[in-house]
Design a protein around this motif. Sequence first.
Motif, PDB file in Angstrom:
ATOM      1  N   ARG A 137       5.093  14.028   7.284  1.00 20.05           N
ATOM      2  CA  ARG A 137       5.319  12.715   6.687  1.00 20.05           C
ATOM      3  C   ARG A 137       4.190  12.434   5.725  1.00 20.05           C
ATOM      4  NH1 ARG A 137       4.576   6.798   9.312  1.00 20.05           N
ATOM      5  NH2 ARG A 137       5.621   5.659   7.658  1.00 20.05           N
TER       6      ARG A 137
ATOM      7  N   SER B 206       2.849   9.232   3.168  1.00 17.12           N
ATOM      8  CA  SER B 206       3.054   7.830   2.829  1.00 17.12           C
ATOM      9  C   SER B 206       1.977   7.385   1.853  1.00 17.12           C
ATOM     10  CB  SER B 206       3.039   6.953   4.085  1.00 17.12           C
ATOM     11  OG  SER B 206       1.809   7.045   4.753  1.00 17.12           O
TER      12      SER B 206
ATOM     13  N   GLU C 228       0.286   3.755   0.518  1.00 22.01           N
ATOM     14  CA  GLU C 228       0.163   2.331   0.846  1.00 22.01           C
ATOM     15  C   GLU C 228      -0.620   1.615  -0.240  1.00 22.01           C
ATOM     16  OE1 GLU C 228      -2.010  -0.330   4.309  1.00 22.01           O
ATOM     17  OE2 GLU C 228      -1.375   1.717   4.763  1.00 22.01           O
TER      18      GLU C 228
ATOM     19  N   CYS D 236      13.452   8.493   3.764  1.00 16.73           N
ATOM     20  CA  CYS D 236      12.529   7.761   2.907  1.00 16.73           C
ATOM     21  C   CYS D 236      12.765   6.276   3.119  1.00 16.73           C
ATOM     22  CB  CYS D 236      12.787   8.137   1.445  1.00 16.73           C
ATOM     23  SG  CYS D 236      11.801   7.230   0.250  1.00 16.73           S
TER      24      CYS D 236
ATOM     25  N   VAL E  55       4.042   0.079   2.429  1.00 18.61           N
ATOM     26  CA  VAL E  55       3.835   1.515   2.570  1.00 18.61           C
ATOM     27  C   VAL E  55       5.190   2.171   2.335  1.00 18.61           C
ATOM     28  CG1 VAL E  55       4.096   1.461   5.089  1.00 18.61           C
ATOM     29  CG2 VAL E  55       2.938   3.381   4.008  1.00 18.61           C
TER      30      VAL E  55
ATOM     31  N   TRP F  69       7.123   5.660   2.644  1.00 19.45           N
ATOM     32  CA  TRP F  69       6.950   6.913   3.371  1.00 19.45           C
ATOM     33  C   TRP F  69       8.165   7.817   3.227  1.00 19.45           C
ATOM     34  CZ3 TRP F  69      10.664   7.749   6.964  1.00 19.45           C
ATOM     35  CH2 TRP F  69      11.292   6.626   7.542  1.00 19.45           C
TER      36      TRP F  69
END
Length: 168
Positions: A104, A106, A108, A144, A155, A157
């Motif tokens: 994963r 991400s 932010e 997603c 965020v 991701w």
Amino acid sequence: MDDDGRGPGPRPQGGAEPLGPGPAHPLPYEGVWRFSAPAVDASVPQARHAVRDLLLRQGVPVSDDLAQGLLLIVSELVTNAVKHAAVLSPTIAVEVAVGAEWLRVSVEDNHPYRPTALETDHGRTGGRGLLLVREVAREAGGLCDVDHTASGGKVIWVALPLKPARFS
């Protein structure tokens, strides 16, 4: 890049665990790594290179196609944060979490605007980054989404299935 240690790592929120549970003991490449960068254009290639180097350094068993897709996703998400959130978010955070069967990434930022994927408009030369991210994730069998943070930002991701190389 700061190493935040190992653990089960973040999973996509809501619903069932679509990417499957990991083993009882973490594999050598499992972990969560987070770094921050200024919301400037130079951070795009720096983030891409940091993620690529992390995958290599940790020995994450990722195919070339998946690695290239992931690096494209990182580029698009960081570019979006730089272009659209820098006014309210001078710093962005990138997190990479790797489990036994998933990874994963991400990005932010502190901007509250929740972006949406634009449909294809052949008259525009930009504005389709999130659509591209979603398509790459879909083709890889991943997910997603965008979540709000406790601080009022967001965020974005992407979780992708990790298919370790099988040895005969």
